[in-house]
Design an enzyme around this catalytic site. Structure first.
Site, PDB file in Angstrom:
ATOM      1  N   CYS A  39       0.539  -0.592   0.383  1.00  0.00           N
ATOM      2  CA  CYS A  39      -0.279  -0.120  -0.172  1.00  0.00           C
ATOM      3  C   CYS A  39       1.174   0.633   0.324  1.00  0.00           C
ATOM      4  CB  CYS A  39      -1.288  -0.111   1.166  1.00  0.00           C
ATOM      5  SG  CYS A  39      -0.694  -1.266   1.694  1.00  0.00           S
ATOM      6  N   ARG A  96       1.739   1.865  -7.145  1.00  0.00           N
ATOM      7  CA  ARG A  96       2.108   0.705  -6.626  1.00  0.00           C
ATOM      8  C   ARG A  96       1.000  -0.399  -6.319  1.00  0.00           C
ATOM      9  NH1 ARG A  96       6.388   1.573  -2.494  1.00  0.00           N
ATOM     10  NH2 ARG A  96       4.974   0.538  -0.780  1.00  0.00           N
ATOM     11  N   TRP A 153      -4.155  -2.168  -0.426  1.00  0.00           N
ATOM     12  CA  TRP A 153      -4.613  -2.785  -1.159  1.00  0.00           C
ATOM     13  C   TRP A 153      -4.660  -4.484   0.135  1.00  0.00           C
ATOM     14  CZ3 TRP A 153      -2.290  -8.021  -1.303  1.00  0.00           C
ATOM     15  CH2 TRP A 153      -2.117  -8.257  -2.684  1.00  0.00           C
ATOM     16  N   ASN A 169       1.183   0.261   6.462  1.00  0.00           N
ATOM     17  CA  ASN A 169       1.023  -0.725   5.504  1.00  0.00           C
ATOM     18  C   ASN A 169       1.602  -2.525   6.022  1.00  0.00           C
ATOM     19  OD1 ASN A 169       0.289   1.007   3.819  1.00  0.00           O
ATOM     20  ND2 ASN A 169       2.716   1.288   3.326  1.00  0.00           N
ATOM     21  N   GLY A 170       0.890  -3.372   5.567  1.00  0.00           N
ATOM     22  CA  GLY A 170       2.124  -5.173   5.778  1.00  0.00           C
ATOM     23  C   GLY A 170       0.526  -5.597   6.239  1.00  0.00           C
ATOM     24  N   GLU A 184       9.233 -14.626 -19.376  1.00  0.00           N
ATOM     25  CA  GLU A 184       8.641 -13.081 -18.653  1.00  0.00           C
ATOM     26  C   GLU A 184       7.869 -12.445 -19.827  1.00  0.00           C
ATOM     27  OE1 GLU A 184       8.847  -8.916 -17.178  1.00  0.00           O
ATOM     28  OE2 GLU A 184       9.313 -11.575 -16.596  1.00  0.00           O
ATOM     29  N   LYS A 243       4.437 -10.698 -18.560  1.00  0.00           N
ATOM     30  CA  LYS A 243       3.816  -9.338 -19.115  1.00  0.00           C
ATOM     31  C   LYS A 243       2.221  -9.136 -19.426  1.00  0.00           C
ATOM     32  CE  LYS A 243       7.042  -7.507 -17.156  1.00  0.00           C
ATOM     33  NZ  LYS A 243       6.837  -7.518 -16.705  1.00  0.00           N
ATOM     34  N   GLU A 297       0.047  -9.812 -16.681  1.00  0.00           N
ATOM     35  CA  GLU A 297       0.113  -8.645 -15.562  1.00  0.00           C
ATOM     36  C   GLU A 297      -1.347  -7.800 -16.189  1.00  0.00           C
ATOM     37  OE1 GLU A 297       3.734  -8.304 -13.111  1.00  0.00           O
ATOM     38  OE2 GLU A 297       4.383  -7.964 -15.313  1.00  0.00           O
ATOM     39  N   HIS A 322       5.442 -32.099 -24.177  1.00  0.00           N
ATOM     40  CA  HIS A 322       5.390 -32.968 -23.038  1.00  0.00           C
ATOM     41  C   HIS A 322       3.471 -32.819 -22.574  1.00  0.00           C
ATOM     42  CE1 HIS A 322       8.758 -35.621 -23.752  1.00  0.00           C
ATOM     43  NE2 HIS A 322       9.312 -34.019 -23.754  1.00  0.00           N
ATOM     44  N   LYS A 332       3.543  -2.219  -7.232  1.00  0.00           N
ATOM     45  CA  LYS A 332       4.305  -3.019  -7.218  1.00  0.00           C
ATOM     46  C   LYS A 332       5.458  -2.849  -6.720  1.00  0.00           C
ATOM     47  CE  LYS A 332       7.690  -1.226 -10.232  1.00  0.00           C
ATOM     48  NZ  LYS A 332       7.482  -2.250 -11.304  1.00  0.00           N
TER      49      LYS A 332
END
Length: 614
Positions: free
Chosen positions: A2, A27, A75, A101-102, A487, A491, A494, A510, A609
């Site tokens: 957050c 974030r 968040w 936060n946390g 990667e 992307k 996301e 496979h 983030k």
């Protein structure tokens, strides 16, 4: 995950807090709120589900006066995103407001104890439990808010960065942290508190980074008072803030992500500057110079990371093994911390993180240090927790990365790992000097070749228009291009919310080959010279099943180009450097698809983030 902003001083707090929250929007969050203490000793709290703009609308006709305040973007962890669970939270008396936060891991135990004493909770959050615990300590032990916070945090398990204000004390802010970052900005008769430096850039140039389990009292007219939760007084270490306003603005681009993609020729060059000496044919990594022999003599080299940084680590492990002949293990930090890893005192653990605040990676570092290993860091943020927790390390110099989906941090991390691999090869003689010279000269050309790759974005945009309505995608690559496939798929997931998976190309048959039909885009990273013919065979297998083939190839390619529906060419380079170029069009592809689908590119849903909780 957050965002926290707090202010105390001579200016009106609300505009500073709102502007700070807007700078923290990158974030990721789902609600926002603010608490202000006005000149009448009224504590006004405004909070709402949604964006900072929704908070502004909500507070438009309300009393937003005051020279002290705290603000937050949340968040959701405990409790769904709604107005009640949004921060700030008030204590039972309404005298204390707190943002957090946390995650407080033992909040249910504390909550039950407080309920037994008559406390009633309005929200589902651990944060409301914490503010009431602090007030309970304040009342029962007859101490001020600073001492109550310090004492209360001794009963808390988990991660936190908190800021508090209290009725009757318009000249005082209290803050504390453990496992979640916090910085204090020092101005002329004013103070700023934030979860990172972006909200305070342009308002102060001097900062203090709060360490784990430290509590700070900010009082106008006094110096900072800093204590550990064990009641040990500490001396604040004031640093110069190394961040500028221009670096956190969009600079004419539609999105931060696009800006950061286009910054990569510069960020890779900046990461190599002063380290890669093409004229001398050598690499100098000053940050780990004193640990080079430990790396060479290590029983094991273990790289720990999460997400995009884990993909960079996979590339790095391949390069170190190929160039220096040294075996490297790559671990998810989130798994490493729980599976009782075997670590020896002569091991070297390398932790990689863009933010330098990733909770799982910090926990992995703590485990490695307790077992006596040498711990090195690769991160992007100067003064971050990882940079302080490790024995030594290397900064990537990518500059602030605001877009939630990491782009320039990945290529900067790969650039650092490439230089590390070359340096180790120099030291142990695994490669002849002529090959090392060749590698260094070619690496020096990579920023220019990234620029050339970016100039072909129109082709990528056309492919995005064809892919925007697909529901799934498969990315395939071999050797060092396998992490690029991972990667690229990440992307796309996301920011466009299209399901995508990355595989080693040979693994397609496979299992994943069962998914291929005319509606399935298959993206090949087909640049490997050593396994090119094998990749050609994989392309043929997809073509036989009518899959839609999109290939990233080296310019001048003939075979794969003829078999593909769409082709993106990148400049020719050393095959081991392909990830630094091939990842660029995949970043652009995800970006353009997301834009065409109307997605919020810089703030994709459910993501943050800096992942500072488990």
């Amino acid at each position: 995950m957050c965002g926290i902003v707090a202010y105390i001083g001579k200016q009106e707090a609300y505009p500073i807090l709102i502007n700070g929250l807007k700078r923290l929007e990158y974030r990721g969050y789902d609600s926002a709120g603010v608490a202000l203490l006005n000149d009448k000793n009224e504590l006004n709290v405004y909070k709402t589900k949604g964006k900072v703009s929704d908070l502004e609308s909500f507070a438009k006709d309300k009393d937003i006066s005051g020279h002290i305040g705290i603000a937050h973007t949340r968040w959701a962890t405990h409790g769904e995103p709604n107005d009640i669970n949004a921060h700030p939270h008030l204590s039972r008396s309404g005298n204390i407001a707190l943002i957090h936060n946390g995650i407080i891991e033992n909040y249910l135990t504390i909550k039950k104890e407080l309920e037994n004493r008559g406390y009633v909770f309005k929200s589902s959050t651990d944060t409301e439990v914490l503010v009431n615990l602090i007030e309970d300590v304040q009342i029962t032990q007859k101490v001020d808010l600073f001492e109550a916070t310090r004492i209360a945090l001794n009963h808390v398990n988990g991660a936190y960065a908190i800021a508090l204000i209290e009725k009757g004390h318009p000249d005082t802010l209290i803050a504390a942290r453990k496992g979640s970052p916090m910085v204090i900005g020092l101005g002329d008769g004013e103070f700023f508190i934030a979860s990172d430096a972006t909200p305070i850039v342009g308002m102060t140039s001097q900062v203090v980074y709060i360490e784990n389990e430290e509590v700070v009292k900010v009082k106008l007219g006094e110096d900072l008072k800093l204590k550990t939760i064990d009641d040990v007084e500490m001396t604040p270490y004031i640093q110069e803030l190394q961040l500028n306003l221009e670096s956190i603005e969009k600079g004419g681009f539609d999105h931060f992500m696009l800006k950061e993609i286009y910054e990569q020729p510069t960020t890779v060059r900046d990461t190599m500057r002063g380290r890669l000496h093409a004229d001398l044919g050598t690499v100098t990594l000053g940050g780990i110079f004193d640990y080079e022999q430990k790396i060479l003599n290590a029983r094991n080299i273990i790289i720990v990371a999460c997400g995009t940084s884990w993909h960079a680590a996979l590339v790095g492990s391949y390069l170190i093994e190929v160039y220096a002949g040294i075996r490297v293990k790559v671990e998810y930090a989130s798994e490493f911390r729980y599976r009782e890893p075997v670590i020896y005192p002569d091991d070297v653990v390398i932790a990689i993180s863009q933010s330098g605040e990733t909770a799982d990676t910090l926990a992995a570092i703590d485990i490695a240090k307790k077992k006596g290993a040498t711990v090195l860091g690769i991160c992007n943020v100067i003064g971050s927790s990882i940079s302080r927790a490790t024995d030594a390390g290397i900064y990537t110099h990518a500059g602030p990365e605001i877009g939630v989906a990491s782009t320039k941090a990945f290529t900067a991390q790969v650039a650092v790992l490439t230089m590390m691999a070359i340096r180790l090869a120099e030291l142990n003689g695994h490669l002849p000097k002529s090959k090392i010279m060749e590698l260094i000269h070619e690496l020096d050309l990579i920023p220019e070749k990234i620029q050339t790759t970016l100039e072909r974005s129109a082709i990528v945009k056309d492919i995005a228009a064809e892919m925007k309505d697909c529901h799934n995608a498969i990315y395939l690559g071999r050797l060092q291009n396998f992490p690029v496939a991972l990667e690229g798929a990440l992307k796309l997931k996301e920011i466009s919310y299209i399901h995508a998976e990355g595989y080693p190309a040979a693994e397609m048959k496979h299992g994943p080959i069962a998914l291929i039909d005319k509606d399935m885009p298959v993206i090949f990273i087909a640049t490997n010279k050593s396994t090119y013919e094998k990749v050609v065979s994989n392309v043929q297998e997809v073509k036989a099943r009518h899959g839609k083939i999109i290939s990233v190839v080296t310019e001048g390619d003939v075979l794969v180009k003829e078999m593909s529906d769409y082709v993106i060419e990148i400049p020719d380079t050393e095959c081991t450097y392909a990830p630094l170029l091939a990842t660029i069009p995949l970043q652009l592809l995800a970006y353009y698809i997301a834009v065409l689908r109307g997605c919020n590119v810089d703030q994709p849903r459910n993501l943050a983030k800096s992942v500072t909780v488990e």
